[in-house]
Design a protein around this motif. Structure first.
Motif, PDB file in Angstrom:
ATOM      1  N   LYS A   1      -2.942  -2.648   9.699  1.00  0.00           N
ATOM      2  CA  LYS A   1      -1.502  -2.622   9.439  1.00  0.00           C
ATOM      3  C   LYS A   1      -1.205  -2.726   7.954  1.00  0.00           C
ATOM      4  O   LYS A   1      -0.351  -2.026   7.419  1.00  0.00           O
ATOM      5  N   LYS A   2      -1.918  -3.610   7.276  1.00  0.00           N
ATOM      6  CA  LYS A   2      -1.698  -3.779   5.840  1.00  0.00           C
ATOM      7  C   LYS A   2      -2.132  -2.535   5.074  1.00  0.00           C
ATOM      8  O   LYS A   2      -1.479  -2.130   4.114  1.00  0.00           O
ATOM      9  N   ALA A   3      -3.217  -1.935   5.489  1.00  0.00           N
ATOM     10  CA  ALA A   3      -3.688  -0.722   4.824  1.00  0.00           C
ATOM     11  C   ALA A   3      -2.733   0.442   5.079  1.00  0.00           C
ATOM     12  O   ALA A   3      -2.439   1.215   4.162  1.00  0.00           O
TER      13      ALA A   3
ATOM     14  N   ARG B   1       0.435   0.311   5.556  1.00  0.00           N
ATOM     15  CA  ARG B   1       1.650   0.116   4.769  1.00  0.00           C
ATOM     16  C   ARG B   1       1.490   0.704   3.368  1.00  0.00           C
ATOM     17  O   ARG B   1       2.415   1.311   2.823  1.00  0.00           O
ATOM     18  N   VAL B   2       0.333   0.545   2.797  1.00  0.00           N
ATOM     19  CA  VAL B   2       0.078   1.082   1.461  1.00  0.00           C
ATOM     20  C   VAL B   2      -0.137   2.589   1.524  1.00  0.00           C
ATOM     21  O   VAL B   2       0.337   3.335   0.663  1.00  0.00           O
ATOM     22  N   ILE B   3      -0.817   3.073   2.552  1.00  0.00           N
ATOM     23  CA  ILE B   3      -1.085   4.509   2.675  1.00  0.00           C
ATOM     24  C   ILE B   3       0.210   5.294   2.849  1.00  0.00           C
ATOM     25  O   ILE B   3       0.342   6.407   2.330  1.00  0.00           O
ATOM     26  N   HIS B   4       1.179   4.721   3.535  1.00  0.00           N
ATOM     27  CA  HIS B   4       2.456   5.414   3.723  1.00  0.00           C
ATOM     28  C   HIS B   4       3.192   5.616   2.404  1.00  0.00           C
ATOM     29  O   HIS B   4       4.026   6.515   2.298  1.00  0.00           O
ATOM     30  N   LEU B   5       2.884   4.834   1.402  1.00  0.00           N
ATOM     31  CA  LEU B   5       3.509   5.031   0.091  1.00  0.00           C
ATOM     32  C   LEU B   5       3.044   6.322  -0.568  1.00  0.00           C
ATOM     33  O   LEU B   5       3.795   6.945  -1.325  1.00  0.00           O
ATOM     34  N   ILE B   6       1.817   6.723  -0.285  1.00  0.00           N
ATOM     35  CA  ILE B   6       1.261   7.903  -0.961  1.00  0.00           C
ATOM     36  C   ILE B   6       1.032   9.080  -0.012  1.00  0.00           C
ATOM     37  O   ILE B   6       0.385  10.055  -0.386  1.00  0.00           O
ATOM     38  N   ASP B   7       1.557   9.017   1.199  1.00  0.00           N
ATOM     39  CA  ASP B   7       1.363  10.106   2.158  1.00  0.00           C
ATOM     40  C   ASP B   7       1.903  11.433   1.644  1.00  0.00           C
ATOM     41  O   ASP B   7       1.262  12.467   1.770  1.00  0.00           O
ATOM     42  N   SER B   8       3.085  11.425   1.081  1.00  0.00           N
ATOM     43  CA  SER B   8       3.737  12.678   0.700  1.00  0.00           C
ATOM     44  C   SER B   8       3.331  13.163  -0.689  1.00  0.00           C
ATOM     45  O   SER B   8       3.683  14.272  -1.081  1.00  0.00           O
ATOM     46  N   VAL B   9       2.572  12.374  -1.424  1.00  0.00           N
ATOM     47  CA  VAL B   9       2.177  12.744  -2.783  1.00  0.00           C
ATOM     48  C   VAL B   9       1.017  13.736  -2.701  1.00  0.00           C
ATOM     49  O   VAL B   9       0.005  13.479  -2.069  1.00  0.00           O
ATOM     50  N   LYS B  10       1.180  14.879  -3.356  1.00  0.00           N
ATOM     51  CA  LYS B  10       0.151  15.916  -3.319  1.00  0.00           C
ATOM     52  C   LYS B  10      -0.803  15.841  -4.510  1.00  0.00           C
ATOM     53  O   LYS B  10      -1.878  16.398  -4.477  1.00  0.00           O
ATOM     54  N   ASN B  11      -0.412  15.138  -5.568  1.00  0.00           N
ATOM     55  CA  ASN B  11      -1.205  15.060  -6.772  1.00  0.00           C
ATOM     56  C   ASN B  11      -2.031  13.764  -6.768  1.00  0.00           C
ATOM     57  O   ASN B  11      -1.488  12.688  -6.530  1.00  0.00           O
TER      58      ASN B  11
ATOM     59  N   PHE C   1       0.272   0.152  -9.378  1.00  0.00           N
ATOM     60  CA  PHE C   1       1.355  -0.827  -9.498  1.00  0.00           C
ATOM     61  C   PHE C   1       1.723  -1.503  -8.182  1.00  0.00           C
ATOM     62  O   PHE C   1       2.677  -2.267  -8.128  1.00  0.00           O
ATOM     63  N   VAL C   2       0.970  -1.241  -7.138  1.00  0.00           N
ATOM     64  CA  VAL C   2       1.199  -1.915  -5.860  1.00  0.00           C
ATOM     65  C   VAL C   2       0.402  -3.215  -5.872  1.00  0.00           C
ATOM     66  O   VAL C   2      -0.805  -3.201  -6.090  1.00  0.00           O
ATOM     67  N   PRO C   3       1.063  -4.350  -5.638  1.00  0.00           N
ATOM     68  CA  PRO C   3       0.370  -5.635  -5.768  1.00  0.00           C
ATOM     69  C   PRO C   3      -0.448  -6.050  -4.541  1.00  0.00           C
ATOM     70  O   PRO C   3      -0.931  -7.176  -4.489  1.00  0.00           O
ATOM     71  N   ASN C   4      -0.614  -5.180  -3.576  1.00  0.00           N
ATOM     72  CA  ASN C   4      -1.349  -5.549  -2.362  1.00  0.00           C
ATOM     73  C   ASN C   4      -2.850  -5.327  -2.550  1.00  0.00           C
ATOM     74  O   ASN C   4      -3.278  -4.439  -3.293  1.00  0.00           O
ATOM     75  N   LYS C   5      -3.639  -6.113  -1.841  1.00  0.00           N
ATOM     76  CA  LYS C   5      -5.093  -5.997  -1.902  1.00  0.00           C
ATOM     77  C   LYS C   5      -5.594  -4.643  -1.387  1.00  0.00           C
ATOM     78  O   LYS C   5      -6.514  -4.074  -1.969  1.00  0.00           O
ATOM     79  N   PRO C   6      -5.007  -4.093  -0.326  1.00  0.00           N
ATOM     80  CA  PRO C   6      -5.504  -2.791   0.152  1.00  0.00           C
ATOM     81  C   PRO C   6      -5.346  -1.670  -0.863  1.00  0.00           C
ATOM     82  O   PRO C   6      -6.081  -0.692  -0.812  1.00  0.00           O
ATOM     83  N   ALA C   7      -4.431  -1.790  -1.793  1.00  0.00           N
ATOM     84  CA  ALA C   7      -4.208  -0.721  -2.772  1.00  0.00           C
ATOM     85  C   ALA C   7      -5.450  -0.485  -3.618  1.00  0.00           C
ATOM     86  O   ALA C   7      -5.774   0.659  -3.948  1.00  0.00           O
TER      87      ALA C   7
END
Length: 66
Positions: free
Chosen positions: A15-17, A19-29, A39-45
């Protein structure tokens, strides 16, 4: 061609992972995705950024082999 990279034996809940992956799902670069993860302060980042870098390196090596 699909390039994969798998990071094993990480002690983080999915679940924690996700959450971070959804931040970059739409990024193509790749560079933009790594900048976001920086800049994400979570450990999974950190682990996800390492895995993306590994996948990028795998792609470079596979292209050099051909």
């Amino acid at each position: 061609m699909e390039i994969k990279a798998v990071k094993k034996y990480i002690r983080i809940s999915s679940k924690k992972a996700r959450r971070v992956i959804h931040l970059i799902d739409s990024v193509k670069n790749i560079e933009k995705a790594l900048d976001i993860l920086k800049f994400v302060p979570n450990k999974p980042a950190r682990f996800i950024a390492d895995t993306i870098k590994s996948a990028f390196a795998n792609a470079d090596n596979k292209q050099l082999d051909k």
